[in-house]
Design a protein around this motif. Structure first.
Motif, PDB file in Angstrom:
ATOM      1  N   ARG A   1       0.829  -1.200   0.000  1.00  0.00           N
ATOM      2  CA  ARG A   1       0.000   0.000   0.000  1.00  0.00           C
ATOM      3  C   ARG A   1       0.865   1.252   0.000  1.00  0.00           C
ATOM      4  N   THR A   2       0.230   2.400  -0.233  1.00  0.00           N
ATOM      5  CA  THR A   2       0.934   3.677  -0.187  1.00  0.00           C
ATOM      6  C   THR A   2       1.078   4.148   1.252  1.00  0.00           C
ATOM      7  N   ARG A   3      -0.010   4.053   2.010  1.00  0.00           N
ATOM      8  CA  ARG A   3      -0.013   4.523   3.394  1.00  0.00           C
ATOM      9  C   ARG A   3       0.663   3.524   4.325  1.00  0.00           C
ATOM     10  N   TYR A   4       1.352   4.054   5.316  1.00  0.00           N
ATOM     11  CA  TYR A   4       1.902   3.228   6.386  1.00  0.00           C
ATOM     12  C   TYR A   4       0.856   3.083   7.486  1.00  0.00           C
ATOM     13  N   PHE A   5       0.916   1.968   8.191  1.00  0.00           N
ATOM     14  CA  PHE A   5       0.045   1.743   9.335  1.00  0.00           C
ATOM     15  C   PHE A   5       0.927   1.544  10.562  1.00  0.00           C
ATOM     16  N   LEU A   6       0.805   2.450  11.514  1.00  0.00           N
ATOM     17  CA  LEU A   6       1.630   2.435  12.722  1.00  0.00           C
ATOM     18  C   LEU A   6       0.790   1.943  13.892  1.00  0.00           C
ATOM     19  N   LYS A   7       1.172   0.811  14.444  1.00  0.00           N
ATOM     20  CA  LYS A   7       0.461   0.246  15.590  1.00  0.00           C
ATOM     21  C   LYS A   7       0.912   0.955  16.863  1.00  0.00           C
ATOM     22  N   VAL A   8      -0.005   1.681  17.488  1.00  0.00           N
ATOM     23  CA  VAL A   8       0.354   2.469  18.668  1.00  0.00           C
ATOM     24  C   VAL A   8      -0.159   1.846  19.962  1.00  0.00           C
ATOM     25  N   GLN A   9      -1.043   0.838  19.847  1.00  0.00           N
ATOM     26  CA  GLN A   9      -1.667   0.272  21.040  1.00  0.00           C
ATOM     27  C   GLN A   9      -2.250  -1.087  20.686  1.00  0.00           C
ATOM     28  N   ASP A  10      -2.428  -1.930  21.678  1.00  0.00           N
ATOM     29  CA  ASP A  10      -3.063  -3.238  21.468  1.00  0.00           C
ATOM     30  C   ASP A  10      -3.907  -3.564  22.693  1.00  0.00           C
ATOM     31  N   GLY A  11      -4.889  -4.432  22.522  1.00  0.00           N
ATOM     32  CA  GLY A  11      -5.719  -4.874  23.633  1.00  0.00           C
ATOM     33  C   GLY A  11      -6.791  -3.876  24.029  1.00  0.00           C
ATOM     34  N   CYS A  12      -7.672  -4.315  24.940  1.00  0.00           N
ATOM     35  CA  CYS A  12      -8.793  -3.462  25.356  1.00  0.00           C
ATOM     36  C   CYS A  12      -9.248  -3.861  26.759  1.00  0.00           C
ATOM     37  N   ASN A  13      -9.563  -2.852  27.574  1.00  0.00           N
ATOM     38  CA  ASN A  13     -10.032  -3.091  28.945  1.00  0.00           C
ATOM     39  C   ASN A  13     -11.542  -2.900  29.088  1.00  0.00           C
ATOM     40  N   TYR A  14     -12.241  -2.698  27.969  1.00  0.00           N
ATOM     41  CA  TYR A  14     -13.634  -2.274  28.072  1.00  0.00           C
ATOM     42  C   TYR A  14     -14.636  -3.407  28.288  1.00  0.00           C
ATOM     43  N   PHE A  15     -14.466  -4.541  27.658  1.00  0.00           N
ATOM     44  CA  PHE A  15     -15.361  -5.685  27.814  1.00  0.00           C
ATOM     45  C   PHE A  15     -16.837  -5.317  27.609  1.00  0.00           C
ATOM     46  N   CYS A  16     -17.142  -4.744  26.462  1.00  0.00           N
ATOM     47  CA  CYS A  16     -18.536  -4.492  26.090  1.00  0.00           C
ATOM     48  C   CYS A  16     -19.248  -5.844  25.972  1.00  0.00           C
ATOM     49  N   THR A  17     -20.525  -5.867  26.226  1.00  0.00           N
ATOM     50  CA  THR A  17     -21.239  -7.141  26.387  1.00  0.00           C
ATOM     51  C   THR A  17     -21.270  -8.005  25.131  1.00  0.00           C
ATOM     52  N   TYR A  18     -21.129  -7.392  23.949  1.00  0.00           N
ATOM     53  CA  TYR A  18     -21.253  -8.123  22.689  1.00  0.00           C
ATOM     54  C   TYR A  18     -19.910  -8.573  22.110  1.00  0.00           C
ATOM     55  N   CYS A  19     -18.804  -8.187  22.749  1.00  0.00           N
ATOM     56  CA  CYS A  19     -17.491  -8.231  22.090  1.00  0.00           C
ATOM     57  C   CYS A  19     -16.542  -9.276  22.681  1.00  0.00           C
ATOM     58  N   THR A  20     -15.808  -9.964  21.802  1.00  0.00           N
ATOM     59  CA  THR A  20     -14.801 -10.942  22.223  1.00  0.00           C
ATOM     60  C   THR A  20     -13.374 -10.412  22.092  1.00  0.00           C
ATOM     61  N   ILE A  21     -13.210  -9.223  21.542  1.00  0.00           N
ATOM     62  CA  ILE A  21     -11.869  -8.725  21.229  1.00  0.00           C
ATOM     63  C   ILE A  21     -10.947  -8.642  22.451  1.00  0.00           C
ATOM     64  N   PRO A  22     -11.422  -8.189  23.625  1.00  0.00           N
ATOM     65  CA  PRO A  22     -10.513  -8.189  24.780  1.00  0.00           C
ATOM     66  C   PRO A  22      -9.988  -9.583  25.120  1.00  0.00           C
ATOM     67  N   TYR A  23     -10.821 -10.606  24.913  1.00  0.00           N
ATOM     68  CA  TYR A  23     -10.390 -11.976  25.178  1.00  0.00           C
ATOM     69  C   TYR A  23      -9.352 -12.425  24.136  1.00  0.00           C
ATOM     70  N   ALA A  24      -9.494 -11.920  22.927  1.00  0.00           N
ATOM     71  CA  ALA A  24      -8.595 -12.313  21.838  1.00  0.00           C
ATOM     72  C   ALA A  24      -7.296 -11.515  21.839  1.00  0.00           C
TER      73      ALA A  24
END
Length: 446
Positions: A153-176
């Motif tokens: 791609r032309t644009r760079y993607f800079l990862k500045v953070q990972d993970g989540c502390n929110y644990f919204c009721t519908y979401c599995t992302i913090p577990y993953a």
């Protein structure tokens, strides 16, 4: 100990599902393997190594991951197949048993991809070493894999953070992905400077919940923005997604006076009904969301604002959906990213009694997508006849070139005007009418 000789002469194929963060990480995997002497397989070539970076945000995503694994195994017989990403973290053992899969790496282990591959190649034909899976519990996911890359791609993607502390009721992302964590501002500035040295002009800041930046280093996201704004050579920064409760008024003001941060925001709403937001355990209400949108437009009238919205979640009664629709219609947002709710095992949303039928979900999605199309069309139409700067992206020879304005309007330059030298260049254009499918505005080089 890594045996680099085991990598020499090998070809690798990559497949990514899901978010921009996944694409950034896959690009980093490619860079790591390239440094070991592995080349990327051309289209139609058989690969020796296949890397599949998975998503698990919905049941459909899980299905697509399994399809991708089967397809890669079928198209690359005998290849060493590695599966990583969110689905790999949540269902590591299950994924390891899929025919053709040799190695599954969870969120804590993927940073050590090269070491795992070296170990596997050294073990040679020991079949006991295959179908391995490596993952730890959410609380033990500690590693942070740096990533600042562009792939093809032309644009760079800079990862500045990972993970989540929110644990919204519908979401599995913090577990993953594990709990929120981040590198230092100094290290991120260094990566941005390296991207500039490589000729990069635009960087997108990515992460899972990037407004939560600072959990690890006790720094602030706004200070990261200010530091990156001073990186010479990078002419554009974009923030991929910011939770409304973490989008501080001070940050909006900072971006409005910034040298390089573009008037472009992506803000997850999920629902415009306060009742549904409570059921989701979101950390804001519709009034706060409206305040953020209106403040952005007050400070940056030309800003493009994308919004995530989920339809058909448990508890979303018809009157609540209508509240959401009316709320979004009233706001000066540009585009809606609409996601039908998907039941995810282990989430607390499953205890909410009211269930929306699939047919109704599709109906609601259609209404919101039509609203989105109208809002995007109206936003684009305001700029017909205007002169703007566009960062163009490489196109196949004989094809139209595309790029984006500062405020993320997609622009199309006809093939007759396209030039190789325009790739990764910011060029002044005059915007014309919509292209044939309405996805971009036609451009004329000034």
């Amino acid at each position: 100990m890594i045996d680099s000789s085991a990598f020499q002469g090998k070809k690798a194929a990559y497949y990514t599902l899901g978010c921009k963060l996944n694409f950034s990480e896959t690009s980093t995997f490619g860079k790591m393997l390239s440094e070991m002497g592995v080349v990327t397989a051309e289209k139609g070539e058989k690969a020796d190594i296949c890397i599949i970076n998975t998503c698990s945000v919905t049941e459909v995503a899980d299905h697509k991951c399994r399809q991708a694994i089967h397809r890669m195994a079928r198209e690359n017989p005998g290849a060493f197949i590695v599966v990583t990403g969110c689905y790999a973290q949540l269902e590591a053992e299950k994924v390891s048993k899929i025919d053709g899969v040799d190695l599954v790496l969870g969120s804590n282990e993927k940073a050590n991809l090269i070491q795992y591959l070296s170990n596997a190649f050294t073990e040679g034909d020991d079949k006991e070493a295959l179908h391995q899976f490596h993952s730890v519990k959410t609380k033990d996911i500690k590693t942070f894999q740096p990533s600042c890359s562009r792939g093809n791609r032309t644009r760079y993607f800079l990862k500045v953070q990972d993970g989540c502390n929110y644990f919204c009721t519908y979401c599995t992302i913090p577990y993953a992905r594990g709990f929120s964590r981040n590198p230092s501002i100094a290290s991120l500035v260094e990566q941005a400077e390296q991207a500039a040295a490589e000729g990069g002009k635009e960087i997108v800041l990515t992460g899972v919940n990037i407004g939560d930046f600072g959990e690890t280093t006790h720094e602030k996201f706004i200070d990261l923005v200010k530091a990156l704004d001073n990186v010479k050579g990078i002419e554009r920064f974009r923030i991929s997604s910011l939770e409304p409760d973490l989008l501080e008024d001070e940050l909006i003001d900072c971006c409005s006076h910034s040298r390089a941060f573009m008037p472009h925001f992506h803000i997850p709403l999920q629902s415009g009904s306060d009742e549904v937001l409570k059921l989701m355990h979101r950390r804001y209400d519709s009034a706060l969301f409206a305040h953020k949108i209106n403040l952005i437009k007050e400070k940056m009238p030309d800003a493009f604002i994308g919004v995530d919205v989920m339809v058909g979640c448990r508890g979303e009664k018809p009157e609540y959906f209508q509240e959401c629709y009316d709320f979004l219609k009233s706001l000066p947002v540009t585009q809606l990213h609409v996601f039908p709710y998907s039941e995810r095992p282990g989430t607390s949303a499953l205890s909410i009694p009211y269930v929306v039928e699939e047919k109704e979900k599709k109906k609601r999605s259609k209404r919101l997508l039509e609203l989105s199309d109208q809002k995007t069309h109206d936003f684009y139409a305001k700029y017909i006849g205007e002169e703007m700067n566009v960062l163009f992206e490489k196109a196949p020879r004989g094809k139209a070139m595309h790029g984006f304005t500062d405020n993320y309007i997609r622009v199309e330059l006809p093939a007759s005007s396209a030039r190789i030298e325009y790739d990764n260049e910011i060029i002044r254009v005059k915007l014309g009418d919509f292209n044939h499918d309405g996805s971009a505005l036609k451009a004329e080089i000034i």
